[in-house]
Design an enzyme around this catalytic site. Structure first.
Site, mmCIF file in Angstrom:
data_model
loop_
_atom_site.group_PDB
_atom_site.id
_atom_site.type_symbol
_atom_site.label_atom_id
_atom_site.label_comp_id
_atom_site.label_asym_id
_atom_site.label_seq_id
_atom_site.Cartn_x
_atom_site.Cartn_y
_atom_site.Cartn_z
ATOM 1 C CD GLU A 13 -2.357 -1.082 2.901
ATOM 2 O OE1 GLU A 13 -2.842 -2.131 3.325
ATOM 3 O OE2 GLU A 13 -2.270 -0.053 3.592
ATOM 4 N N GLY A 79 -11.830 -6.231 6.197
ATOM 5 C CA GLY A 79 -12.842 -7.222 5.863
ATOM 6 C C GLY A 79 -14.220 -6.579 5.946
ATOM 7 C CG MET A 193 -6.344 -6.852 12.280
ATOM 8 S SD MET A 193 -5.237 -8.188 11.797
ATOM 9 C CE MET A 193 -4.516 -8.654 13.346
ATOM 10 C CD GLU A 194 -3.670 -2.577 11.305
ATOM 11 O OE1 GLU A 194 -4.621 -2.293 10.545
ATOM 12 O OE2 GLU A 194 -3.094 -3.679 11.269
ATOM 13 C CG ASP A 217 -11.040 -10.100 3.873
ATOM 14 O OD1 ASP A 217 -11.743 -10.324 4.862
ATOM 15 O OD2 ASP A 217 -10.040 -9.368 3.925
HETATM 16 N N1 ADE Z 1 -7.898 -6.699 7.148
HETATM 17 C C1 ADE Z 1 -8.336 -7.127 5.952
HETATM 18 N N2 ADE Z 1 -9.172 -8.150 6.073
HETATM 19 C C2 ADE Z 1 -9.287 -8.388 7.403
HETATM 20 C C3 ADE Z 1 -9.988 -9.342 8.168
HETATM 21 N N3 ADE Z 1 -10.752 -10.258 7.571
HETATM 22 N N4 ADE Z 1 -9.870 -9.299 9.514
HETATM 23 C C4 ADE Z 1 -9.077 -8.380 10.112
HETATM 24 N N5 ADE Z 1 -8.376 -7.465 9.433
HETATM 25 C C5 ADE Z 1 -8.489 -7.465 8.092
#
Ligand code: ADE
Length: 253
Positions: A13, A79, A193-194, A217
């Site tokens: 990225e 996600g 996650m951040e 996803d």
């Molecule tokens: N970043 C991208 N996809 C994710 C997911 N499924 N869970 C946590 N962080 C993500």
């Protein structure tokens, strides 16, 4: 002059953003590489947060304390959890919470202890510009990039994003997260996650913060498939197109 930090979670990225920097200067601090330079008229610091809330919080505190940044923009992938939030769409965060914060029974589930709140809002003015930049960037990117990873015309969503220290990769986990948050009154668009960690450090310091995530996803059993291909071919060009629009829109404010 004000300095904006652009924080990415993954190297792919960041690569496209780095190419845009004039007079890039590399500085090492707290085990991270910070790239300082100009993007047109704008003074910029680029950095990788690394993955997870602690890494993101440490990166953010260093940006503020050691580099004196006055605003922070986060770009990354997430996600999709909300209805209609599809792979290839972009989510602009209005607010964040930590889905793995649970100090019950001392505090309500998801509440950040001693902050008296669960959700932390993004800066309204930056977020409004980012939303405009996301629509313009996607319109541009859509006509220039050819890839087989997307299923539909990308859309921009704005709302709540949940962060936690796990990659959500089963339909059952995703449904459970969504249902638990829903029963606590939170309708979540995406999981990553951040972001909530960056938001909390920015809240502590009073630094304006905005964030965008390309949906890589649906946080289900397919979540790991083609992740790096997606980041390279879709999320990175989107981040570049959107950040470019963002910088030129905010300079014209
Ligand atoms: N970043 C991208 N996809 C994710 C997911 N499924 N869970 C946590 N962080 C993500």
């Amino acid at each position: 002059m004000s300095t904006i930090a652009i924080v990415s979670a993954l190297l792919d990225e960041q690569r496209g953003l780095l190419n845009q920097l004039q007079n890039p200067q590399k500085r090492l601090r707290a085990g991270r590489t910070f790239w300082c330079g100009q993007w047109g008229e704008q003074q910029v610091v680029l950095v990788l947060s690394r993955v997870g809330k602690v890494a993101a919080a440490s990166t953010t505190a260093t940006l503020i304390e050691a580099f004196g940044v006055t605003r922070i923009l986060f770009t990354g992938v997430a996600g999709g959890l909300g209805d209609g939030v599809r792979v290839g769409d972009v989510v602009v965060a209005r607010e964040f919470l930590q889905h793995d914060m649970d100090s019950s029974p001392l505090f309500a589930r998801y509440e950040i202890p001693l902050y008296g709140r669960t959700c932390l809002s993004c800066d309204a003015a930056m977020t409004a510009i980012l939303l405009e930049a996301a629509s313009a960037g996607l319109a541009r990117a859509g006509s220039h990039f050819h890839h087989d990873l997307l299923i539909a015309e990308p859309r921009v969503h704005a709302g709540l994003v949940a962060s936690g220290d796990r990659f959500v990769s089963s339909a059952e986990d995703a449904a459970g997260l969504r249902a638990d948050l829903h029963s606590a009154g939170h309708d979540v668009l995406a999981v990553e996650m951040e972001g909530a960690a960056v938001a909390q450090v920015c809240f502590d310091y009073g630094v304006p913060f905005a964030a965008m995530r390309t949906i890589s996803d649906r946080a289900d059993d397919q979540a790991h498939v083609d992740f790096s291909a997606f980041v390279q071919q879709v999320a990175s060009p989107y981040a570049l197109a959107i950040v470019r629009e963002f910088i030129s829109l905010q300079l014209n404010q």
